[in-house]
Design a protein around this motif. Structure first.
Motif, PDB file in Angstrom:
ATOM      1  N   ALA A  76       0.834  -1.209   0.000  1.00  0.00           N
ATOM      2  CA  ALA A  76       0.000   0.000   0.000  1.00  0.00           C
ATOM      3  C   ALA A  76       0.865   1.254   0.000  1.00  0.00           C
ATOM      4  O   ALA A  76       0.542   2.241  -0.671  1.00  0.00           O
ATOM      5  N   ASP A  77       1.973   1.236   0.747  1.00  0.00           N
ATOM      6  CA  ASP A  77       2.902   2.375   0.735  1.00  0.00           C
ATOM      7  C   ASP A  77       3.432   2.620  -0.675  1.00  0.00           C
ATOM      8  O   ASP A  77       3.486   3.766  -1.149  1.00  0.00           O
ATOM      9  N   GLU A  78       3.844   1.551  -1.355  1.00  0.00           N
ATOM     10  CA  GLU A  78       4.397   1.675  -2.707  1.00  0.00           C
ATOM     11  C   GLU A  78       3.356   2.231  -3.674  1.00  0.00           C
ATOM     12  O   GLU A  78       3.659   3.096  -4.508  1.00  0.00           O
ATOM     13  N   ILE A  79       2.135   1.740  -3.572  1.00  0.00           N
ATOM     14  CA  ILE A  79       1.079   2.208  -4.470  1.00  0.00           C
ATOM     15  C   ILE A  79       0.768   3.678  -4.208  1.00  0.00           C
ATOM     16  O   ILE A  79       0.638   4.481  -5.138  1.00  0.00           O
ATOM     17  N   SER A  80       0.667   4.053  -2.937  1.00  0.00           N
ATOM     18  CA  SER A  80       0.284   5.425  -2.599  1.00  0.00           C
ATOM     19  C   SER A  80       1.355   6.437  -2.979  1.00  0.00           C
ATOM     20  O   SER A  80       1.050   7.616  -3.198  1.00  0.00           O
ATOM     21  N   ARG A  81       2.608   5.997  -3.073  1.00  0.00           N
ATOM     22  CA  ARG A  81       3.671   6.924  -3.490  1.00  0.00           C
ATOM     23  C   ARG A  81       3.586   7.242  -4.980  1.00  0.00           C
ATOM     24  O   ARG A  81       4.050   8.302  -5.418  1.00  0.00           O
ATOM     25  N   THR A  82       3.025   6.350  -5.753  1.00  0.00           N
ATOM     26  CA  THR A  82       2.984   6.540  -7.209  1.00  0.00           C
ATOM     27  C   THR A  82       1.598   6.899  -7.734  1.00  0.00           C
ATOM     28  O   THR A  82       1.468   7.299  -8.891  1.00  0.00           O
ATOM     29  N   ALA A  83       0.557   6.753  -6.915  1.00  0.00           N
ATOM     30  CA  ALA A  83      -0.802   7.039  -7.389  1.00  0.00           C
ATOM     31  C   ALA A  83      -1.682   7.465  -6.225  1.00  0.00           C
ATOM     32  O   ALA A  83      -1.941   6.670  -5.312  1.00  0.00           O
ATOM     33  N   LYS A  84      -2.141   8.712  -6.270  1.00  0.00           N
ATOM     34  CA  LYS A  84      -3.153   9.168  -5.323  1.00  0.00           C
ATOM     35  C   LYS A  84      -4.556   8.973  -5.894  1.00  0.00           C
ATOM     36  O   LYS A  84      -5.541   9.026  -5.160  1.00  0.00           O
ATOM     37  N   LEU A  85      -4.626   8.768  -7.207  1.00  0.00           N
ATOM     38  CA  LEU A  85      -5.878   8.374  -7.861  1.00  0.00           C
ATOM     39  C   LEU A  85      -5.607   7.053  -8.557  1.00  0.00           C
ATOM     40  O   LEU A  85      -4.706   6.956  -9.389  1.00  0.00           O
ATOM     41  N   LEU A  86      -6.377   6.027  -8.209  1.00  0.00           N
ATOM     42  CA  LEU A  86      -6.208   4.701  -8.795  1.00  0.00           C
ATOM     43  C   LEU A  86      -7.514   4.295  -9.453  1.00  0.00           C
ATOM     44  O   LEU A  86      -8.546   4.150  -8.784  1.00  0.00           O
ATOM     45  N   CYS A  87      -7.479   4.146 -10.779  1.00  0.00           N
ATOM     46  CA  CYS A  87      -8.656   3.731 -11.545  1.00  0.00           C
ATOM     47  C   CYS A  87      -8.500   2.263 -11.925  1.00  0.00           C
ATOM     48  O   CYS A  87      -7.569   1.910 -12.658  1.00  0.00           O
ATOM     49  N   LEU A  88      -9.402   1.421 -11.430  1.00  0.00           N
ATOM     50  CA  LEU A  88      -9.356  -0.017 -11.673  1.00  0.00           C
ATOM     51  C   LEU A  88     -10.545  -0.409 -12.542  1.00  0.00           C
ATOM     52  O   LEU A  88     -11.706  -0.194 -12.163  1.00  0.00           O
ATOM     53  N   ASP A  89     -10.256  -0.993 -13.694  1.00  0.00           N
ATOM     54  CA  ASP A  89     -11.310  -1.384 -14.625  1.00  0.00           C
ATOM     55  C   ASP A  89     -11.673  -2.850 -14.446  1.00  0.00           C
ATOM     56  O   ASP A  89     -10.797  -3.707 -14.315  1.00  0.00           O
ATOM     57  N   GLU A  90     -12.975  -3.120 -14.456  1.00  0.00           N
ATOM     58  CA  GLU A  90     -13.514  -4.490 -14.427  1.00  0.00           C
ATOM     59  C   GLU A  90     -13.119  -5.257 -13.165  1.00  0.00           C
ATOM     60  O   GLU A  90     -12.499  -6.319 -13.220  1.00  0.00           O
ATOM     61  N   MET A  91     -13.504  -4.734 -12.036  1.00  0.00           N
ATOM     62  CA  MET A  91     -13.231  -5.431 -10.783  1.00  0.00           C
ATOM     63  C   MET A  91     -14.013  -6.733 -10.734  1.00  0.00           C
ATOM     64  O   MET A  91     -15.223  -6.770 -10.954  1.00  0.00           O
ATOM     65  N   GLN A  92     -13.298  -7.810 -10.443  1.00  0.00           N
ATOM     66  CA  GLN A  92     -13.911  -9.128 -10.273  1.00  0.00           C
ATOM     67  C   GLN A  92     -13.208  -9.838  -9.125  1.00  0.00           C
ATOM     68  O   GLN A  92     -11.991  -9.753  -9.008  1.00  0.00           O
ATOM     69  N   ILE A  93     -13.957 -10.537  -8.324  1.00  0.00           N
ATOM     70  CA  ILE A  93     -13.385 -11.343  -7.252  1.00  0.00           C
ATOM     71  C   ILE A  93     -13.803 -12.786  -7.515  1.00  0.00           C
ATOM     72  O   ILE A  93     -14.988 -13.116  -7.454  1.00  0.00           O
ATOM     73  N   VAL A  94     -12.822 -13.638  -7.809  1.00  0.00           N
ATOM     74  CA  VAL A  94     -13.158 -15.002  -8.221  1.00  0.00           C
ATOM     75  C   VAL A  94     -12.618 -16.069  -7.280  1.00  0.00           C
ATOM     76  O   VAL A  94     -12.960 -17.230  -7.430  1.00  0.00           O
ATOM     77  N   ASP A  95     -11.756 -15.709  -6.327  1.00  0.00           N
ATOM     78  CA  ASP A  95     -11.294 -16.715  -5.376  1.00  0.00           C
ATOM     79  C   ASP A  95     -11.023 -16.065  -4.029  1.00  0.00           C
ATOM     80  O   ASP A  95     -10.887 -14.850  -3.915  1.00  0.00           O
ATOM     81  N   ILE A  96     -10.958 -16.886  -2.995  1.00  0.00           N
ATOM     82  CA  ILE A  96     -10.858 -16.376  -1.636  1.00  0.00           C
ATOM     83  C   ILE A  96      -9.526 -15.677  -1.405  1.00  0.00           C
ATOM     84  O   ILE A  96      -9.445 -14.721  -0.629  1.00  0.00           O
ATOM     85  N   ALA A  97      -8.461 -16.113  -2.091  1.00  0.00           N
ATOM     86  CA  ALA A  97      -7.162 -15.457  -1.913  1.00  0.00           C
ATOM     87  C   ALA A  97      -7.243 -14.002  -2.359  1.00  0.00           C
ATOM     88  O   ALA A  97      -6.817 -13.089  -1.632  1.00  0.00           O
ATOM     89  N   ASP A  98      -7.792 -13.777  -3.561  1.00  0.00           N
ATOM     90  CA  ASP A  98      -7.965 -12.398  -4.028  1.00  0.00           C
ATOM     91  C   ASP A  98      -8.915 -11.628  -3.116  1.00  0.00           C
ATOM     92  O   ASP A  98      -8.709 -10.439  -2.842  1.00  0.00           O
ATOM     93  N   ALA A  99      -9.967 -12.290  -2.660  1.00  0.00           N
ATOM     94  CA  ALA A  99     -10.950 -11.622  -1.813  1.00  0.00           C
ATOM     95  C   ALA A  99     -10.301 -11.074  -0.551  1.00  0.00           C
ATOM     96  O   ALA A  99     -10.530  -9.923  -0.158  1.00  0.00           O
ATOM     97  N   MET A 100      -9.476 -11.882   0.092  1.00  0.00           N
ATOM     98  CA  MET A 100      -8.851 -11.443   1.335  1.00  0.00           C
ATOM     99  C   MET A 100      -7.790 -10.369   1.094  1.00  0.00           C
ATOM    100  O   MET A 100      -7.679  -9.401   1.851  1.00  0.00           O
ATOM    101  N   ILE A 101      -7.011 -10.540   0.021  1.00  0.00           N
ATOM    102  CA  ILE A 101      -5.974  -9.547  -0.280  1.00  0.00           C
ATOM    103  C   ILE A 101      -6.598  -8.206  -0.631  1.00  0.00           C
ATOM    104  O   ILE A 101      -6.169  -7.150  -0.140  1.00  0.00           O
ATOM    105  N   VAL A 102      -7.634  -8.218  -1.474  1.00  0.00           N
ATOM    106  CA  VAL A 102      -8.277  -6.967  -1.893  1.00  0.00           C
ATOM    107  C   VAL A 102      -8.845  -6.238  -0.686  1.00  0.00           C
ATOM    108  O   VAL A 102      -8.704  -5.012  -0.558  1.00  0.00           O
ATOM    109  N   GLY A 103      -9.478  -6.965   0.224  1.00  0.00           N
ATOM    110  CA  GLY A 103     -10.059  -6.322   1.397  1.00  0.00           C
ATOM    111  C   GLY A 103      -9.023  -5.612   2.246  1.00  0.00           C
ATOM    112  O   GLY A 103      -9.186  -4.446   2.621  1.00  0.00           O
ATOM    113  N   ARG A 104      -7.923  -6.290   2.538  1.00  0.00           N
ATOM    114  CA  ARG A 104      -6.878  -5.697   3.372  1.00  0.00           C
ATOM    115  C   ARG A 104      -6.141  -4.566   2.639  1.00  0.00           C
ATOM    116  O   ARG A 104      -5.841  -3.519   3.217  1.00  0.00           O
TER     117      ARG A 104
END
Length: 359
Positions: A117-145
């Motif tokens: 999150a630190d790395e992302i926030s240093r390079t983008a204060k606006l993050l546009c994500l296209d076509e959000m999909q959650i298809v497995d529990i690993a992604d679900a937990m990572i995306v939430g945190r």
């Protein structure tokens, strides 16, 4: 130096140039995006002398947007207009699949979520994500945190999705663990529905025949003829791509074109990194022969959906030889609903406007 258009001005320009038709649902979303754009300007760091910067306390970052609606309604187009209209702060626009692949690579490097999150926030204060999909529990937990950590660091997110937040990961394993993220998402993002009645992708299909079916001899010859046209008669040579320390084999490649069999791409255990490697190296992909998938072929169906999403987002030109039309590829299984987007995209990728656009 030309003035950057606001998202509302850019949308009106497209209407004036007849690039778009008036659509009340799209115009409602534009108003939300315009409001967010203005809030980002007001929340930007103060300019001027040092006293101004010290004593002017900027407001907290505004809520982002979660834009959802059926396939082909213009969600991605509107988000891209908004992204282009924002200036004065670091920003990034990326497909959700590609974003998650980057996150998984960082996780494989033993980086904790807070560091990512630190790395992302240093390079983008606006993050546009296209076509959000959650298809497995690993992604679900990572995306939430990760989402919570980015939000704490002032990253504003704009996300498009086919499903409303409450419909994400509905049939997923251990979905109850994902519900707190859905609650936070609805609390911290403004949820906007793009409920247009028109699928604009299908309305633009006036193309040459690049999805060819059935795979009878005459159509096989037509498929080969398109390859010859695009490669100046070069039969192509085998190639390989480096993907996370392993090799992805390409059966034939020439003149920025790559040819695969369906089995190469969807029966083999490929994932997002493989499809992203393909779009980084080639402009046109040929696939032969796409079958009608069976009910038990869930993994093959999932890979095909992921592959087409990746190709579409990258603007890849696709030439396909298939046994059946797009509507008949997917069996009735748990992927049937999301496959509607795949069908729409396969139709759009045949359009003359798709092929004529610069790649």
């Amino acid at each position: 130096m030309s003035k950057t258009l606001t998202v509302e001005e850019a949308y009106r320009a497209k209407l004036k140039n007849s690039d778009l038709k008036p659509d009340a649902a799209q115009q409602r979303v534009v108003l939300h995006l315009q409001k967010l754009g203005q809030a980002l300007v007001e929340a930007a760091p103060a300019k001027g002398n040092i006293l101004t910067r010290i004593f002017r306390k900027p407001p907290p970052p505004p809520k982002g947007l979660y834009i959802h609606g059926a396939v082909g309604r213009g969600k991605t187009m509107l988000m891209d207009l908004f992204f282009e209209s924002v200036s004065g702060l670091p920003k990034r626009r990326i497909h959700f699949h590609a974003f998650m692949q980057e996150v998984h690579v960082r996780r494989a490097q033993q980086k904790p979520i807070v560091l990512i999150a630190d790395e992302i926030s240093r390079t983008a204060k606006l993050l546009c994500l296209d076509e959000m999909q959650i298809v497995d529990i690993a992604d679900a937990m990572i995306v939430g945190r990760l989402y919570e950590a980015m939000q704490q660091r002032g990253v504003v997110m704009v996300t498009t999705a086919n499903l409303a937040p409450d419909d994400l990961y509905t049939d997923g394993l251990n979905r109850d663990l994902f519900l707190p993220f859905i609650a936070k998402l609805k609390q911290n993002l403004e949820v906007v529905s793009l409920d247009s009645a028109t699928d604009y992708r299908l309305g633009r299909v006036k193309s040459r025949k690049t999805y060819i079916c059935p795979a009878v001899p005459a159509n096989q010859q037509e498929f080969a003829a398109i390859w010859n046209d695009l490669t100046d008669g070069d039969a192509g040579q085998p190639d390989s791509l480096d993907v996370l320390g392993r090799k992805l084999l390409v059966p034939a490649a020439a003149h920025a074109c790559a040819a695969f069999g369906f089995d190469d791409l969807c029966r083999n255990p490929l994932g997002p990194a493989d499809y992203l490697a393909i779009v980084k190296h080639y402009k046109t992909v040929f696939i032969k022969t796409i079958p009608a998938l069976q009910v038990h072929e869930r993994n093959e169906t999932k890979r095909f959906i992921l592959m087409i999403d990746t190709f579409y987002d990258a603007g890849i030109r696709l030439v396909a030889l298939a046994d059946v039309p797009p509507e008949n590829i997917c069996p009735k299984n748990q992927h049937s609903r999301e496959f509607a987007r795949t069908v729409s995209r396969l139709h759009e990728m045949q359009a003359a406007s798709w092929w004529e656009s610069p790649r």
